[in-house]
Scaffold this active site. Sequence first.
Site, PDB file in Angstrom:
ATOM      1  N   ASP A 166     -36.526 -17.548  14.462  1.00  0.00           N
ATOM      2  CA  ASP A 166     -37.895 -17.056  14.602  1.00  0.00           C
ATOM      3  C   ASP A 166     -38.718 -17.409  13.359  1.00  0.00           C
ATOM      4  O   ASP A 166     -38.166 -17.570  12.267  1.00  0.00           O
ATOM      5  CB  ASP A 166     -37.844 -15.532  14.805  1.00  0.00           C
ATOM      6  CG  ASP A 166     -39.106 -15.000  15.444  1.00  0.00           C
ATOM      7  OD1 ASP A 166     -39.987 -15.799  15.808  1.00  0.00           O
ATOM      8  OD2 ASP A 166     -39.222 -13.767  15.574  1.00  0.00           O
ATOM      9  N   HIS A 217     -41.973 -26.050  14.209  1.00  0.00           N
ATOM     10  CA  HIS A 217     -40.802 -26.307  15.048  1.00  0.00           C
ATOM     11  C   HIS A 217     -40.034 -27.539  14.560  1.00  0.00           C
ATOM     12  O   HIS A 217     -38.800 -27.540  14.527  1.00  0.00           O
ATOM     13  CB  HIS A 217     -41.207 -26.491  16.518  1.00  0.00           C
ATOM     14  CG  HIS A 217     -41.804 -25.255  17.133  1.00  0.00           C
ATOM     15  ND1 HIS A 217     -41.237 -24.009  16.982  1.00  0.00           N
ATOM     16  CD2 HIS A 217     -42.914 -25.059  17.893  1.00  0.00           C
ATOM     17  CE1 HIS A 217     -41.973 -23.107  17.631  1.00  0.00           C
ATOM     18  NE2 HIS A 217     -43.000 -23.723  18.188  1.00  0.00           N
ATOM     19  N   LEU A 259     -16.472 -28.174  16.135  1.00  0.00           N
ATOM     20  CA  LEU A 259     -17.539 -27.157  16.215  1.00  0.00           C
ATOM     21  C   LEU A 259     -18.207 -27.290  17.570  1.00  0.00           C
ATOM     22  O   LEU A 259     -18.449 -28.412  18.037  1.00  0.00           O
ATOM     23  CB  LEU A 259     -18.564 -27.421  15.099  1.00  0.00           C
ATOM     24  CG  LEU A 259     -19.871 -26.616  15.135  1.00  0.00           C
ATOM     25  CD1 LEU A 259     -19.612 -25.151  14.817  1.00  0.00           C
ATOM     26  CD2 LEU A 259     -20.880 -27.163  14.131  1.00  0.00           C
TER      27      LEU A 259
HETATM   28  C1  FPP Z   1     -39.494 -19.252  17.281  1.00  0.00           C
HETATM   29  O1  FPP Z   1     -40.521 -19.375  16.356  1.00  0.00           O
HETATM   30  C2  FPP Z   1     -38.924 -20.543  17.615  1.00  0.00           C
HETATM   31  C3  FPP Z   1     -38.826 -21.062  18.880  1.00  0.00           C
HETATM   32  C4  FPP Z   1     -39.278 -20.377  20.096  1.00  0.00           C
HETATM   33  C5  FPP Z   1     -38.261 -22.384  19.112  1.00  0.00           C
HETATM   34  C6  FPP Z   1     -37.125 -22.746  18.218  1.00  0.00           C
HETATM   35  C7  FPP Z   1     -36.877 -24.183  18.370  1.00  0.00           C
HETATM   36  C8  FPP Z   1     -36.529 -25.031  17.394  1.00  0.00           C
HETATM   37  C9  FPP Z   1     -36.241 -24.684  15.988  1.00  0.00           C
HETATM   38  C10 FPP Z   1     -36.364 -26.430  17.753  1.00  0.00           C
HETATM   39  C11 FPP Z   1     -35.177 -26.528  18.648  1.00  0.00           C
HETATM   40  C12 FPP Z   1     -34.549 -27.802  18.529  1.00  0.00           C
HETATM   41  C13 FPP Z   1     -33.233 -27.977  18.577  1.00  0.00           C
HETATM   42  C14 FPP Z   1     -32.696 -29.337  18.450  1.00  0.00           C
HETATM   43  C15 FPP Z   1     -32.283 -26.858  18.760  1.00  0.00           C
HETATM   44  P1  FPP Z   1     -41.949 -18.893  16.805  1.00  0.00           P
HETATM   45  O2  FPP Z   1     -42.674 -20.051  17.355  1.00  0.00           O
HETATM   46  O3  FPP Z   1     -41.806 -17.737  17.746  1.00  0.00           O
HETATM   47  O4  FPP Z   1     -42.556 -18.417  15.452  1.00  0.00           O
HETATM   48  P2  FPP Z   1     -43.633 -17.249  15.249  1.00  0.00           P
HETATM   49  O5  FPP Z   1     -42.978 -15.969  15.694  1.00  0.00           O
HETATM   50  O6  FPP Z   1     -43.882 -17.283  13.786  1.00  0.00           O
HETATM   51  O7  FPP Z   1     -44.832 -17.598  16.062  1.00  0.00           O
END
Ligand code: FPP
Length: 250
Positions: A21, A38, A132
Site C-alpha cells: 500500500d 506503482h 521460492l
Molecule cells: C496500493 O497502493 C497498490 C496497488 C493497488 C497496486 C500494487 C501493485 C504494484 C506494486 C505493481 C504490481 C506489479 C507486480 C509485478 C507485482 P495505492 O495505489 O492504494 O496507494 P495509496 O493508498 O497511497 O493511494
Amino acid sequence: MSLISQLDKENIPRHIAFIMDGNGRWAKSRGQHRLFGHSSGVESVKEIIKTSRELGVEYLTMYAFSTENWSRPTDEIEGLMNLLVEAISNEVDEMDAKNVRLLTIGNIKGLPGNCYDSLCQAMERTKNNTALTLVLALNYSARQEILNASMQAHQLMLQSKISPEELTEEIFASLLQTKEIPDPELLIRTSGECRISNFLLWQLSYTELLFTETHWPDFRREAFIDAICKYQKRERRFGMVSEQIKNTNE
Ligand code: FPP
C-alpha cells in the site's frame, strides 16, 4: 552490527504475505502521477524477491490487484495492467534462472487478455522451480475465494463424496486457491493502514500482522529485514500459554 546479522537464520518465516500500500501517496508527495508510484513499487517487489531468496523465504504472496481495485480510474487500471505485463516480460528470464516459481490466486480470467496470457506463459515456464514461490493475488477477493470453496464443498456433499459432518478444516482448506501453499507466518502491510482489506481471510488466522508507516515504494531490503527482526521478537502462542511455548521450544 548490521541488521542482517541480527536475524535468527533458524527462524525465517517460510511464507510472508504483503499488502503493498501507499504507491499513490508516495507519488503524490513527489508531485508525480500515481503510476510513477506503482512502477517504483515494482522495484520494491524485485528487491523483496531477491532478499527472500537470500534469506531462504519459501513463499511470498503479494496483493497486486483486488476485486475492489476495478473501481479506480480507468487510466490507472490500464496502467497497472500494462505494468504487470511489462514486469513479467522483463523479469521472467531472471525468475526462471533464480529458480523462482510464479503462481496466482484470484480470478485471472477476468484480467485483460494480454495480462492473462503473459501470466499463463510465465507460470508454465517456471512451474518446476523450487527455491521460492511468488504468488500474485490478482483480481482477488478472500470472501469470493471462501464462497467458491463453500460451493465446492456443497457439491462434494451432493455427490455423496463427503457427509456434512466429514467436512474438516483440512478439506475446506484444500478447496481454496492456496491449497498447495502453507499459511503465512507473517503479513506485512505498508503505508500505515491497519486492516486486512479482503486478503487471505481464512489463511491469516494465526499469522503475525505487521503494519508499517513506510510506503511500498520505499519498502526495500533494510525495511524488510527490519520487519523480519520484529517478527522474530514476537511470541507465537497459538492459543497456548507462554510456558507451554517455552517447553516445546526446549
Ligand atoms: C496500493 O497502493 C497498490 C496497488 C493497488 C497496486 C500494487 C501493485 C504494484 C506494486 C505493481 C504490481 C506489479 C507486480 C509485478 C507485482 P495505492 O495505489 O492504494 O496507494 P495509496 O493508498 O497511497 O493511494
